[in-house]
Design a protein around this motif. Structure first.
Motif, PDB file in Angstrom:
ATOM      1  N   ALA A 141       0.839  -1.205   0.000  1.00 43.42           N
ATOM      2  CA  ALA A 141       0.000   0.000   0.000  1.00 43.42           C
ATOM      3  C   ALA A 141       0.875   1.257   0.000  1.00 43.42           C
ATOM      4  N   VAL A 142       1.977   1.227   0.738  1.00 43.61           N
ATOM      5  CA  VAL A 142       2.915   2.363   0.754  1.00 43.61           C
ATOM      6  C   VAL A 142       3.490   2.573  -0.644  1.00 43.61           C
ATOM      7  N   LEU A 143       3.903   1.497  -1.275  1.00 41.36           N
ATOM      8  CA  LEU A 143       4.478   1.590  -2.622  1.00 41.36           C
ATOM      9  C   LEU A 143       3.472   2.167  -3.614  1.00 41.36           C
ATOM     10  N   ILE A 144       2.254   1.665  -3.590  1.00 36.21           N
ATOM     11  CA  ILE A 144       1.220   2.157  -4.511  1.00 36.21           C
ATOM     12  C   ILE A 144       0.925   3.629  -4.257  1.00 36.21           C
ATOM     13  N   CYS A 145       0.796   4.007  -2.988  1.00 34.05           N
ATOM     14  CA  CYS A 145       0.513   5.412  -2.655  1.00 34.05           C
ATOM     15  C   CYS A 145       1.665   6.323  -3.077  1.00 34.05           C
ATOM     16  N   TYR A 146       2.893   5.886  -2.834  1.00 29.82           N
ATOM     17  CA  TYR A 146       4.040   6.691  -3.274  1.00 29.82           C
ATOM     18  C   TYR A 146       4.042   6.865  -4.793  1.00 29.82           C
ATOM     19  N   MET A 147       3.775   5.795  -5.514  1.00 30.71           N
ATOM     20  CA  MET A 147       3.785   5.887  -6.976  1.00 30.71           C
ATOM     21  C   MET A 147       2.707   6.849  -7.473  1.00 30.71           C
TER      22      MET A 147
END
Length: 107
Positions: free
Chosen positions: A49-55
């Motif tokens: 979820a962190v990765l998706i939000c950062y992207m």
């Protein structure tokens, strides 16, 4: 302390294109939303979820950085800070519900 020139803001609002104002509100709301969803997922250690939000957020930052600079008082005092703050608060709240759903889905 910054004083908002209310008469100037009203005049600029009357002269502005309603479509552009609504687009700016949406754009800034989403900018705040995408940025605020990162922190709760970091706190909960939900890496994907962190990765998706950062992207999503950084793709959107490239759009925000490359747009024309706000020059009117309406944009500086109303169209950027208010929708961005509301989007940030909404993102913080949505992240809680998404994290609850992901936790149940993973278990």
């Amino acid at each position: 302390m910054i004083i908002m020139p209310t008469k100037k803001i009203r005049k600029e609002f009357k002269e502005s294109n309603p479509k552009e104002v609504s687009y700016a509100i949406f754009e800034n709301y989403f900018f705040g939303l995408s940025g605020a969803m990162i922190v709760p997922f970091i706190a909960l250690r939900m890496d994907i979820a962190v990765l998706i939000c950062y992207m999503v957020h950084y793709f959107y930052i490239s759009k925000v950085i490359n747009r024309p600079k706000y020059t009117t008082s309406l944009a500086k005092f109303i169209l950027f800070p208010i929708p961005t703050a509301l989007g940030g608060f909404t993102g913080y709240k949505i992240a809680y519900f998404v994290s609850q759903y992901l936790t149940q889905y993973i278990q």
